[in-house]
Design a protein around this motif. Structure first.
Motif, PDB file in Angstrom:
ATOM      1  N   TRP A   1      -4.663   6.113   0.361  1.00 12.03           N
ATOM      2  CA  TRP A   1      -4.227   4.855   0.151  1.00 12.03           C
ATOM      3  C   TRP A   1      -4.185   4.470  -1.399  1.00 12.03           C
ATOM      4  O   TRP A   1      -5.479   4.666  -1.923  1.00 12.03           O
ATOM      5  CB  TRP A   1      -4.438   3.706   1.016  1.00 12.03           C
ATOM      6  CG  TRP A   1      -4.058   3.871   2.165  1.00 12.03           C
ATOM      7  CD1 TRP A   1      -4.675   4.010   3.670  1.00 12.03           C
ATOM      8  CD2 TRP A   1      -2.817   3.458   3.215  1.00 12.03           C
ATOM      9  NE1 TRP A   1      -4.143   3.884   4.556  1.00 12.03           N
ATOM     10  CE2 TRP A   1      -2.732   3.703   4.444  1.00 12.03           C
ATOM     11  CE3 TRP A   1      -1.529   3.073   2.430  1.00 12.03           C
ATOM     12  CZ2 TRP A   1      -1.756   3.502   5.342  1.00 12.03           C
ATOM     13  CZ3 TRP A   1      -0.306   2.961   3.267  1.00 12.03           C
ATOM     14  CH2 TRP A   1      -0.579   3.206   4.654  1.00 12.03           C
TER      15      TRP A   1
ATOM     16  N   ALA B   1       0.842  -1.102  -0.066  1.00 12.82           N
ATOM     17  CA  ALA B   1      -0.076  -0.159   0.032  1.00 12.82           C
ATOM     18  C   ALA B   1       0.882   1.303  -0.030  1.00 12.82           C
ATOM     19  O   ALA B   1       1.904   1.225   0.746  1.00 12.82           O
ATOM     20  CB  ALA B   1      -0.966  -0.109   1.056  1.00 12.82           C
TER      21      ALA B   1
ATOM     22  N   LEU C   1      -3.698   0.673  -3.272  1.00  9.92           N
ATOM     23  CA  LEU C   1      -3.309  -0.775  -2.691  1.00  9.92           C
ATOM     24  C   LEU C   1      -3.009  -1.358  -3.850  1.00  9.92           C
ATOM     25  O   LEU C   1      -3.363  -1.272  -4.978  1.00  9.92           O
ATOM     26  CB  LEU C   1      -4.740  -1.412  -1.974  1.00  9.92           C
ATOM     27  CG  LEU C   1      -5.630  -0.826  -1.100  1.00  9.92           C
ATOM     28  CD1 LEU C   1      -6.758  -1.698  -0.745  1.00  9.92           C
ATOM     29  CD2 LEU C   1      -4.679  -0.261   0.158  1.00  9.92           C
TER      30      LEU C   1
END
Length: 283
Positions: A214, A206, A216
């Protein structure tokens, strides 16, 4: 009238005056006391300045400790409870007491502080069990992620703090996080991923962007872009898509969840980009 024939005789009372010696007068007594106090103060200052008092006290202490050790109050056993990652040699060195040392000479407070300063130790206690045993109890830090920064990896614990100097080779299966401020948000990220069984196990890394949101990195090279606000809700929407449409198993390259009312998907079949926009399913 004739003057008294003796100076110490009082004409009025008929009594002889008491003659006080000079050395017993109040003024002399005060001066003498001040001189004694000044001498003591000067001697005390000299003793502390030259270290004479400290050396004398230390010598007396060492003599007393040696006597207690001769009576059997010496370190013969050291038990360490809770150690997993911390080398035993590090703990014994931090304790600062070798086998045979006087057990009353072990500074428990200082030893505890040195042990807590070790990389893996989060909390510690040190106690004497007379006549000859020292018991050390430690709680080690639990690594939850690997922080990649400038080409190096550092372990991050469950409190979002880095474990400086720890060997990371045994933890290459942990989630890899990147970005300034990422360690402080690692626990929150793990909790979010743990709540989504359809997505969490697929996440390999991440990236924390701009201390706001974020991205991912999922297995298969898939990137999922989470929004700044309500990232758990967005991840839940993706989990619904995966559960209903098996979205992540269809050659998807990027899943953009930054828009609240839709999921933007990009895939690249045969080297060309194709972009699709789907309304999010209702939960």
């Amino acid at each position: 009238m004739m003057a008294p024939w003796f100076q110490g005789f009082s004409a009025k009372s008929g009594r002889r005056k008491r003659v006080v010696p000079f050395w017993r007068s109040r003024r002399v007594a005060v001066v003498s006391v001040l001189a004694v106090v000044t001498t003591i103060a000067a001697a005390t200052a000299w003793g502390w300045k030259t270290g004479a008092f400290t050396r004398a006290a230390e010598a007396s202490r060492e003599t007393l400790l040696a006597a207690t050790a001769d009576l059997g109050f010496e370190v013969r056993e050291v038990f360490v409870v809770g150690r997993v990652q911390t080398p035993r040699a590090q703990i014994l060195k931090a304790l600062g007491a070798n086998r045979g040392a006087a057990i009353f000479g072990v500074d428990l407070t200082a030893a505890r502080q040195r042990i807590i300063a070790l990389p893996w130790v989060r909390e510690a206690s040190v106690e004497r069990v007379l006549p000859d045993t020292v018991v050390i109890r430690i709680i080690e830090r639990k690594p939850v992620a690997l922080w990649q920064r400038q080409g190096t990896f550092t372990l991050v614990d469950a409190a979002g703090e880095t474990i400086a100097g720890a060997d990371v080779t045994a933890f290459n299966s942990l989630l890899v996080i990147v970005g300034e401020g990422a360690p402080e948000r690692a626990v929150e990220l793990r909790q979010m991923l743990a709540g989504e069984n359809e997505i969490g196990p697929r996440v390999r890394g991440a990236v924390w962007f701009g201390r706001r949101r974020w991205d991912l990195a999922l297995e298969g090279g898939i990137t999922v872009r989470l929004p700044e606000h309500d990232a758990p809700g967005a991840l839940h929407r993706l989990a619904l898509y995966q559960r209903i449409h098996r979205l992540l198993d269809r050659g998807v390259q990027t899943v953009d969840l930054r828009l609240a009312d839709r999921v933007v998907i990009r895939r690249a079949p045969k080297g060309s980009d194709e972009e699709m926009a789907h309304k999010a399913p209702s939960s």
